[in-house]
Motif scaffolding. Sequence first.
Motif, PDB file in Angstrom:
ATOM      1  N   GLY A 253     122.427 -11.729  49.524  1.00  0.00           N
ATOM      2  CA  GLY A 253     123.231 -12.473  50.477  1.00  0.00           C
ATOM      3  C   GLY A 253     122.515 -13.760  50.858  1.00  0.00           C
ATOM      4  O   GLY A 253     121.346 -13.733  51.203  1.00  0.00           O
ATOM      5  N   GLY A 261     127.220 -17.120  50.141  1.00  0.00           N
ATOM      6  CA  GLY A 261     127.188 -15.684  50.433  1.00  0.00           C
ATOM      7  C   GLY A 261     126.412 -15.322  51.671  1.00  0.00           C
ATOM      8  O   GLY A 261     125.986 -14.171  51.814  1.00  0.00           O
ATOM      9  N   ILE A 264     128.231 -12.516  53.244  1.00  0.00           N
ATOM     10  CA  ILE A 264     128.923 -11.621  52.320  1.00  0.00           C
ATOM     11  C   ILE A 264     128.785 -10.153  52.721  1.00  0.00           C
ATOM     12  O   ILE A 264     129.699  -9.352  52.504  1.00  0.00           O
ATOM     13  N   LYS A 267     131.333  -9.248  55.248  1.00  0.00           N
ATOM     14  CA  LYS A 267     132.647  -9.327  54.598  1.00  0.00           C
ATOM     15  C   LYS A 267     132.898  -8.094  53.728  1.00  0.00           C
ATOM     16  O   LYS A 267     134.025  -7.603  53.641  1.00  0.00           O
ATOM     17  N   PRO A 292     125.400 -16.133  45.965  1.00  0.00           N
ATOM     18  CA  PRO A 292     126.725 -16.729  45.748  1.00  0.00           C
ATOM     19  C   PRO A 292     126.770 -18.101  46.432  1.00  0.00           C
ATOM     20  O   PRO A 292     126.482 -18.211  47.623  1.00  0.00           O
ATOM     21  N   GLN A 295     132.375 -20.223  48.694  1.00  0.00           N
ATOM     22  CA  GLN A 295     133.314 -19.199  49.156  1.00  0.00           C
ATOM     23  C   GLN A 295     134.173 -18.678  48.012  1.00  0.00           C
ATOM     24  O   GLN A 295     134.646 -17.537  48.056  1.00  0.00           O
ATOM     25  N   ASP A 297     133.025 -18.078  44.974  1.00  0.00           N
ATOM     26  CA  ASP A 297     132.193 -17.025  44.379  1.00  0.00           C
ATOM     27  C   ASP A 297     132.259 -15.754  45.211  1.00  0.00           C
ATOM     28  O   ASP A 297     132.362 -14.646  44.670  1.00  0.00           O
ATOM     29  N   VAL A 298     132.204 -15.911  46.520  1.00  0.00           N
ATOM     30  CA  VAL A 298     132.267 -14.748  47.413  1.00  0.00           C
ATOM     31  C   VAL A 298     133.602 -14.027  47.247  1.00  0.00           C
ATOM     32  O   VAL A 298     133.652 -12.792  47.166  1.00  0.00           O
ATOM     33  N   SER A 299     134.688 -14.789  47.164  1.00  0.00           N
ATOM     34  CA  SER A 299     136.018 -14.185  47.019  1.00  0.00           C
ATOM     35  C   SER A 299     136.123 -13.397  45.709  1.00  0.00           C
ATOM     36  O   SER A 299     136.716 -12.314  45.676  1.00  0.00           O
TER      37      SER A 299
END
Length: 412
Positions: A253, A261, A264, A267, A292, A295, A297-299
């Motif tokens: 993270g 991230g 993350i 989330k 990450p 956002q 990449d996080v998704s």
Amino acid sequence: MPRELERGYRILFNGKGKYFRPMGIAIVVILPLLMSIYVGLSVYQSLVISFVYLLAVMGLPYLIKLLVHGVGSYKMYFTITLVMYMESAVIDLLLTVIRRVPMVMIGVMIMLPLTSTTVTLLRNPGNNQSITSYLWDLSKLFLMLLIFQLAAYTLILDKVIVGLRVFGIIGIDISMFLLSILIELLVLGRHKSLGTFNYLGMFGTYIYSITAQDGSFFEEALAARAVRTKVKTHIVRLAGYDHAFLIIPYFHGGPIRNVGGGDIIPKIMDLGRELGSSLVYVHGVGSHELDPVTQVDVSRILESIRRTLMSIPNPAPASIESIPLTTVIKGDIKLTAIPLGEKVLTIVSRINKSTDDIPLRVYDELRQLIGPSLDKYILVDAQNGFGSDNSWDDNDVKSLAEAIMELERAPG
């Protein structure tokens, strides 16, 4: 971010140090009062000087926000200004004792290059500025500081004329201004010579992310330098529980809060609650090599985890055909192995060094030493020992490989 810096940042800007601001204001008010009384000013004049110091601390953040077009919060700039004037109050008092004349707001000029550079970077985050822009912002900030200083001197001008002379005040201010320009030119020139001048713009996006709590500019700067790759996340459904999973990612993270991230983990936990699942997040392999970046990449990671959580069938409780709970110590490495059916949850601790993140290169070297059988072991960073040394040398990697191979030879 180093832990000491992170702790200091929280104290200054996130309200963790609840006594910092009251203490700072007290210093800014009391020390100038003592300084003024020491050189023979009346109580009334001394109180007025203290008020001007306080007015500068309260008013300068608004002027800085005008310079940066509203970027960042008043609280942020108030904290920066408070630190500047706390330092100034101490330096001014010492200079006054030495020279026996009132030295008002001289110390604040010392932080002029650092503060003006921050202003320039915040004014247009992500875009590289010219050296002229840095010097122009330095000049404007100098004039702002000068307004408050001259307001204070105007109220004690008779004392100043006797002890220091008006030309002395002007000479000190001009000297500090020229010194600030020299420092700025030396720093910027050094970056030019090293070829790192353009990275100041990237640093500006970082400053913007922590002042404005908006990581979009920093993410854009990182994305231009990032490497796209696949990341591994172990997801284990626990038999005998209603929608319970272990989540063990092989990424980290980060890099910081509000960027990529950085959030993350909460989330992922929110995703579990949304799906009615109980999640246990465990720190796997990886330092900050695979943060990450954006956002987006996080998704993508969250969507992959979502699909997996919804598709894993509920396993029937079965006898465990794996090694029993085992502890192995090799060199500076301590392994605790917990059987999870076909996989083995392998918790990595250190005997002497810190266990703060296992670099991905360590995992790659383990694969070369152990081979495909490494896939059987889900490595978990225990993070149960913090210190200055969290390095992994060849002996540490070899000890970890030997410990895993000893687990492999253990009776089933």
